[in-house]
Design an enzyme around this catalytic site. Structure first.
Site, PDB file in Angstrom:
ATOM      1  N   TYR A 143       0.818  -1.222   0.000  1.00  0.00           N
ATOM      2  CA  TYR A 143       0.000   0.000   0.000  1.00  0.00           C
ATOM      3  C   TYR A 143       0.848   1.266   0.000  1.00  0.00           C
ATOM      4  CZ  TYR A 143      -3.924  -3.088   1.182  1.00  0.00           C
ATOM      5  OH  TYR A 143      -4.863  -4.084   1.167  1.00  0.00           O
ATOM      6  N   LYS A 194       3.810 -15.162   1.418  1.00  0.00           N
ATOM      7  CA  LYS A 194       3.759 -15.991   0.205  1.00  0.00           C
ATOM      8  C   LYS A 194       5.199 -16.184  -0.271  1.00  0.00           C
ATOM      9  CE  LYS A 194       0.603 -16.714  -2.401  1.00  0.00           C
ATOM     10  NZ  LYS A 194       0.041 -18.050  -2.746  1.00  0.00           N
ATOM     11  N   ASP A 227      -2.473 -17.753   1.639  1.00  0.00           N
ATOM     12  CA  ASP A 227      -3.708 -18.292   1.036  1.00  0.00           C
ATOM     13  C   ASP A 227      -4.181 -19.521   1.811  1.00  0.00           C
ATOM     14  OD1 ASP A 227      -1.358 -19.467   0.105  1.00  0.00           O
ATOM     15  OD2 ASP A 227      -2.238 -20.102  -1.792  1.00  0.00           O
ATOM     16  N   ASP A 251      -4.848  -7.225   5.904  1.00  0.00           N
ATOM     17  CA  ASP A 251      -6.102  -6.536   5.601  1.00  0.00           C
ATOM     18  C   ASP A 251      -7.193  -7.579   5.346  1.00  0.00           C
ATOM     19  OD1 ASP A 251      -7.923  -4.659   4.893  1.00  0.00           O
ATOM     20  OD2 ASP A 251      -6.860  -3.906   3.126  1.00  0.00           O
ATOM     21  N   ASP A 255     -10.149  -9.199   8.254  1.00  0.00           N
ATOM     22  CA  ASP A 255     -11.590  -9.090   7.976  1.00  0.00           C
ATOM     23  C   ASP A 255     -12.246 -10.467   8.009  1.00  0.00           C
ATOM     24  OD1 ASP A 255     -11.616  -6.400   7.718  1.00  0.00           O
ATOM     25  OD2 ASP A 255     -12.449  -6.354   5.690  1.00  0.00           O
TER      26      ASP A 255
END
Ligand code: NAD
Length: 375
Positions: A143, A194, A227, A251, A255
């Site tokens: 970001y 990852k 993942d 992020d 959630d």
């Protein structure tokens, strides 16, 4: 008696002032009963600050924020400011606050209260007793990485670019937060990246492993691809204690984990700065939800996310885990009596207002106080 803690309240917009007011009543209860002392100041942030000062975060407010030991924020934003310049939007005030205070560690617990087990989309046996802490790096990663932008590459083609990048020190400081937290909880850190497809992920894994070997061998450390973590959160969420991850994966995973617990009105958060001399320098506590303009001004918002955020403040900024635990127990008792705000009410429940929910929590604290005094 401990020293006085300097707290800044920034109620903000929409339901922000309503949920912060209910939380203020709880703060006052702790103070009036001699458990802790606060010096509380209040100011504007977001749309209300734009209206009052012409900017969503005035310099004077930022100074107060720097001086405070902890900040409790309600929420910012709303349709009233939809046409304001991007840089002066309510959300810009909150982003500036996080950046200026270098709040790099975002803590989001996913805690299932027994009484709300039915609110989750997962089966009760999978989530009963769930207590996960997601530690997300908040000030770096994709970001913020450079280069970024959209460029014209000819022949009617355009290219969008964002850069995922992390340095050793950025990884180390967030990993330290995760290990320290794990020591006070289930003593297990699951680090997620990852590294199978990203160099930044390889560095992440190497640096976390190195830090673990140097300072935290007493904590169990495991690694998982992000993942797979997303999948495991739905399959067997109770395998996790502390999940350590970067800004982008955090992020998404936070959630996902949060919604295992049911309602947005129940989710607290903390964003913490560096630790110096065993003390967190800057800390912002806020509910995960927004300003909920659709229900603002009606007195029906759920204040529990903000009250639980105050509980995190007690624990992390003031090292009063005892008071935080009493508060969590009080919230659980209120929910067990089927007293609910509209967002979490169902069937037999009695619907109560924002202020009444604050009062119900205080009534439970009163009871626990009686037990304490008798003991
Ligand atoms: P929201 O979280 O404000 O609301 C989503 C839905 O959840 C709404 O139906 C709302 O009524 C409900 N809800 C949220 N909190 C609740 C509570 N405590 N009790 C009962 N119901 C609750 O998200 P949104 O509608 O996407 O955004 C509204 C505004 O809030 C926007 O301006 C957005 O930018 C802003 N926002 C601010 C923050 C923040 O201040 N940290 C976070 C998210 C969104």
């Amino acid at each position: 008696m401990t020293n006085t803690h300097n707290v800044l309240l920034l109620p903000g917009d929409g339901i922000g002032p309503e949920v912060v007011s209910a939380t203020r009543a709880v703060m006052d209860w702790f103070q009036d009963n001699g458990h802790i002392r606060f010096d509380i100041t209040e100011d504007h942030v977001g749309g209300c600050a734009y209206d009052a000062y012409g900017t969503p975060l005035a310099d004077e407010t930022l100074e107060k924020a720097r001086a405070a030991e902890a900040i409790l924020l309600g929420a910012v934003g709303g349709p009233k400011w939809a046409d304001v310049d991007y840089a002066l939007r309510p959300e810009a005030g909150l982003l500036k606050l996080r950046k200026e205070l270098d709040l790099f560690a975002n803590l989001r617990p996913a805690l299932v209260f027994d009484a709300l087990i039915g609110a989750s989309s997962l089966k009760p046996e999978i989530i009963r007793g769930l207590d996960i802490m997601i530690v997300r790096e908040l000030s770096s990663g994709v970001y913020f990485g450079e280069p970024r932008g959209i460029e014209d590459i000819g022949n009617g083609e355009r290219k969008g670019i964002n850069t995922q990048s992390y340095t050793t020190s950025e990884i180390k400081r967030i990993a330290e937060v995760a290990f320290e937290l794990a020591r006070k909880r289930g003593n297990h850190v699951m680090s997620c990246e990852k590294s199978n497809v990203m160099e930044s992920g390889i560095l992440w894994r190497e640096e976390v492993t190195k830090l673990h070997g140097e300072n935290y061998t007493d904590v169990k450390l495991d690694h998982m691809y992000a993942d797979n973590c997303a999948m495991q959160l739905l399959r067997n969420p109770k395998q996790f204690d502390v999940i350590l991850t970067d800004n982008l994966f955090g992020d998404i995973l936070s959630d996902e984990a949060a919604m295992l617990t049911g309602s947005l009105g129940m989710l607290p958060s903390a964003s913490l700065g560096a630790v110096e001399n065993n003390k967190i320098t800057n800390a912002l506590y806020e509910p995960v939800h927004g300003s909920a303009p659709d229900i603002a001004g009606q007195g029906i918002a759920n204040p529990l996310a903000t009250i639980l955020s105050f509980g995190m403040m007690l624990q992390y900024s003031f090292d009063r885990g005892d008071l935080a635990e009493a508060l969590n127990t009080a919230v659980n008792s209120v929910l067990s009596q089927n007293l609910r705000t509209a967002d979490i009410a169902s069937g037999e429940c009695k619907k109560i207002s924002t202020a009444e929910m604050g009062e119900a929590v205080i009534a439970e604290l009163e009871k626990s106080e009686k037990i304490l005094k008798i003991a």
